[in-house]
Design a protein around this motif. Sequence first.
Motif, PDB file in Angstrom:
ATOM      1  N   ALA A 165      -4.594  17.490   3.667  1.00 29.14           N
ATOM      2  CA  ALA A 165      -3.327  17.865   3.045  1.00 29.14           C
ATOM      3  C   ALA A 165      -3.498  19.064   2.120  1.00 29.14           C
ATOM      4  O   ALA A 165      -2.704  20.020   2.166  1.00 29.14           O
ATOM      5  CB  ALA A 165      -2.761  16.670   2.277  1.00 29.14           C
ATOM      6  N   PHE A 166      -4.514  19.045   1.300  1.00 26.96           N
ATOM      7  CA  PHE A 166      -4.710  20.147   0.365  1.00 26.96           C
ATOM      8  C   PHE A 166      -5.294  21.379   1.054  1.00 26.96           C
ATOM      9  O   PHE A 166      -5.129  22.501   0.563  1.00 26.96           O
ATOM     10  CB  PHE A 166      -5.579  19.692  -0.805  1.00 26.96           C
ATOM     11  N   GLY A 167      -5.948  21.177   2.184  1.00 30.17           N
ATOM     12  CA  GLY A 167      -6.355  22.334   2.984  1.00 30.17           C
ATOM     13  C   GLY A 167      -5.153  23.082   3.519  1.00 30.17           C
ATOM     14  O   GLY A 167      -5.106  24.326   3.492  1.00 30.17           O
ATOM     15  N   LEU A 168      -4.153  22.338   3.984  1.00 37.71           N
ATOM     16  CA  LEU A 168      -2.911  22.968   4.455  1.00 37.71           C
ATOM     17  C   LEU A 168      -2.195  23.676   3.309  1.00 37.71           C
ATOM     18  O   LEU A 168      -1.651  24.771   3.483  1.00 37.71           O
ATOM     19  CB  LEU A 168      -2.007  21.903   5.075  1.00 37.71           C
ATOM     20  N   LEU A 169      -2.194  23.049   2.141  1.00 35.66           N
ATOM     21  CA  LEU A 169      -1.552  23.677   0.981  1.00 35.66           C
ATOM     22  C   LEU A 169      -2.287  24.944   0.553  1.00 35.66           C
ATOM     23  O   LEU A 169      -1.656  25.924   0.129  1.00 35.66           O
ATOM     24  CB  LEU A 169      -1.509  22.683  -0.175  1.00 35.66           C
ATOM     25  N   ALA A 170      -3.613  24.934   0.670  1.00 35.76           N
ATOM     26  CA  ALA A 170      -4.380  26.134   0.322  1.00 35.76           C
ATOM     27  C   ALA A 170      -4.038  27.287   1.259  1.00 35.76           C
ATOM     28  O   ALA A 170      -3.933  28.453   0.825  1.00 35.76           O
ATOM     29  CB  ALA A 170      -5.872  25.825   0.383  1.00 35.76           C
ATOM     30  N   ILE A 171      -3.849  26.971   2.530  1.00 36.70           N
ATOM     31  CA  ILE A 171      -3.453  28.009   3.498  1.00 36.70           C
ATOM     32  C   ILE A 171      -2.078  28.567   3.122  1.00 36.70           C
ATOM     33  O   ILE A 171      -1.844  29.790   3.157  1.00 36.70           O
ATOM     34  CB  ILE A 171      -3.441  27.430   4.916  1.00 36.70           C
ATOM     35  N   ALA A 214       3.623  16.823  -2.680  1.00 34.62           N
ATOM     36  CA  ALA A 214       3.801  15.383  -2.516  1.00 34.62           C
ATOM     37  C   ALA A 214       4.195  15.033  -1.083  1.00 34.62           C
ATOM     38  O   ALA A 214       3.666  14.079  -0.489  1.00 34.62           O
ATOM     39  CB  ALA A 214       4.861  14.880  -3.498  1.00 34.62           C
ATOM     40  N   LEU A 215       5.126  15.812  -0.522  1.00 34.54           N
ATOM     41  CA  LEU A 215       5.582  15.542   0.847  1.00 34.54           C
ATOM     42  C   LEU A 215       4.432  15.689   1.838  1.00 34.54           C
ATOM     43  O   LEU A 215       4.225  14.827   2.706  1.00 34.54           O
ATOM     44  CB  LEU A 215       6.731  16.482   1.202  1.00 34.54           C
ATOM     45  N   THR A 216       3.674  16.769   1.726  1.00 34.98           N
ATOM     46  CA  THR A 216       2.550  17.003   2.644  1.00 34.98           C
ATOM     47  C   THR A 216       1.513  15.897   2.518  1.00 34.98           C
ATOM     48  O   THR A 216       1.008  15.375   3.521  1.00 34.98           O
ATOM     49  CB  THR A 216       1.891  18.365   2.344  1.00 34.98           C
ATOM     50  N   TRP A 217       1.198  15.538   1.310  1.00 31.04           N
ATOM     51  CA  TRP A 217       0.183  14.515   1.042  1.00 31.04           C
ATOM     52  C   TRP A 217       0.582  13.173   1.666  1.00 31.04           C
ATOM     53  O   TRP A 217      -0.200  12.539   2.365  1.00 31.04           O
ATOM     54  CB  TRP A 217       0.022  14.373  -0.466  1.00 31.04           C
ATOM     55  N   LEU A 235       0.830  -1.207   0.000  1.00 35.57           N
ATOM     56  CA  LEU A 235       0.000   0.000   0.000  1.00 35.57           C
ATOM     57  C   LEU A 235       0.864   1.256   0.000  1.00 35.57           C
ATOM     58  O   LEU A 235       0.569   2.229  -0.709  1.00 35.57           O
ATOM     59  CB  LEU A 235      -0.914   0.003   1.230  1.00 35.57           C
ATOM     60  N   ARG A 236       1.933   1.227   0.795  1.00 35.66           N
ATOM     61  CA  ARG A 236       2.797   2.407   0.905  1.00 35.66           C
ATOM     62  C   ARG A 236       3.456   2.725  -0.437  1.00 35.66           C
ATOM     63  O   ARG A 236       3.497   3.892  -0.863  1.00 35.66           O
ATOM     64  CB  ARG A 236       3.853   2.161   1.981  1.00 35.66           C
ATOM     65  N   VAL A 237       3.957   1.720  -1.118  1.00 32.66           N
ATOM     66  CA  VAL A 237       4.599   1.930  -2.415  1.00 32.66           C
ATOM     67  C   VAL A 237       3.584   2.435  -3.439  1.00 32.66           C
ATOM     68  O   VAL A 237       3.855   3.374  -4.201  1.00 32.66           O
ATOM     69  CB  VAL A 237       5.256   0.621  -2.902  1.00 32.66           C
ATOM     70  N   THR A 238       2.387   1.831  -3.442  1.00 34.53           N
ATOM     71  CA  THR A 238       1.354   2.248  -4.401  1.00 34.53           C
ATOM     72  C   THR A 238       0.941   3.692  -4.155  1.00 34.53           C
ATOM     73  O   THR A 238       0.818   4.486  -5.107  1.00 34.53           O
ATOM     74  CB  THR A 238       0.121   1.331  -4.289  1.00 34.53           C
ATOM     75  N   ASP A 239       0.714   4.064  -2.889  1.00 31.63           N
ATOM     76  CA  ASP A 239       0.342   5.444  -2.569  1.00 31.63           C
ATOM     77  C   ASP A 239       1.424   6.418  -3.033  1.00 31.63           C
ATOM     78  O   ASP A 239       1.123   7.474  -3.600  1.00 31.63           O
ATOM     79  CB  ASP A 239       0.134   5.595  -1.058  1.00 31.63           C
TER      80      ASP A 239
END
Length: 513
Positions: free
Chosen positions: A131-137, A96-99, A55-59
């Motif tokens: 994750a994308f909420g943090l990026l939007a901020i 990518a890192l945040t996600w 799962l980790r590799v696929t994500d």
Amino acid sequence: MTAIDDVRVFAPPIHIAPAKVGHPTNGRTVANAAPRIQPGLEQRRLWERRYLRRLRVTDTVIVLATVASTAFGAVAFSGLTDAHLPNVIRVPALTALTWLVVLAIMNTRDARIMGAGPSEYKRVAHATGLAFGLLAIAFVIFQWQGVRFQLIFAMPIGLVALLIGRWSWRKWLLAKRRLGHYASRAIVIGSRKEVRYVLKRLEKDGQLGYIVVGTAIDDGRPDGVVVGRRTYGVVSNVGSVASVAREINADTIIVASTPRNDPGFIKRLSWQLEGTAAELILSSRLADVAGPRISLRPVEGLPLIHVRIPTFEGGPHLVKRAFDIAVSLIALLSISALAPLIALAIKIDSRGPVFFRQLRVGRDGREFRMVKFRSMKTTAEQELAALLDANEGSGPLFKMKADPRVTRVGRILRKFSLDELPQFWNVLVGDMSIVGPRPPLPSEVTAYDGHVFRRLYIKPGITGLWQVSGRSDLSWEESVKLDLRYVENWSLTQDLIIMWRTVKVMLQPSGAY
């Protein structure tokens, strides 16, 4: 715990994980030393780590591919200048890192949620949104170029890709479990009656990842527990189940019921299982009533089980209605190209109208006209009385696998549920919902008794738990139980899962006639 849902069918259990244990120190033996991990538990952890690594590799691959392709598109089509090129690298890397970090922090790859139920998908969706909420901020604060493209394109595309990836691995996992791999070796303990109840639910679902290797019954009888054509042997009494679990490498204990007048049984058992089992599961029939409305909250060391009383109006139901309107509009536009072909086939096959309108009972007992493509002869209602003796349905339902009233085209329409497509109009005008209990006939409602009337607390649905769990093959009692479970415990996430399972049922029909 079901999967579908989702929910684990026999009951959403309470998991009690045995305490983590240490390791020997230089081979010395210490009095009262912490329990050591036994081979059975180590074997379970091995296959869990192997699956979670996949799962980790696929994500990671999905996130990197989505973010990189979005960044490439931003450069190719937005006309960014050289001054913005540093952000072309910085923003995708940060995205990518945040996600990936948020996916890890929110335990989206927790071993306890893999293989069954909607929790895994919910966590992936929540983690992506956070994750994308943090990026939007960050975009608002620093005005980075390129973040907008990630929000508009990477988030929805990546989320869908992540969910498809998780679903694909789940299908792989279930296929392995059918072969006896990647599954927990479980012992079910308790009274004979409650153990049989749990075993029936485990057998019926077949996807929860438990291989029952034995039972421990508190009545002292050596004969096994018979469920259908299978007999589950008694491998221990309730008092010595921990030592037997160690001997036969069982890594899970499912407690169907506890001994009377022994309030400390669960605590002692969890201590005894340290180093042997990964989880202790407490099954409760309370979940048949409460399901996901159950929560556990300790108050001054006293664990209290909270059961939220269901409500049948308010914000969540307004959201459900808005969702119904949006989906029905899209569906009606989509099937507008197919409808003329179906109408032509009906007309060529038999005389009569294309549509069939029938009186049904909706929310709060209000009657409405349900619309379907006609799949029977026009004289079907008049011929019903002569067929009552051949009824194969249960309760007040009338069903026949070879109903002579069904036309040739009608059999095809029913097999793939195409006759129900016009019901999206009933959804649009507010008579029905996309997902809900089966819409009953007035004659069926007059035969209801007691709690069955609770089916009418919400709008009936085009599809529901009854349709994805066997449809006409279900008994009346099973159909009512599924409908009541949905009425009290529905959620928008569960609706989406049922809709997805409905598509699978339409492509691989079962119980449709």
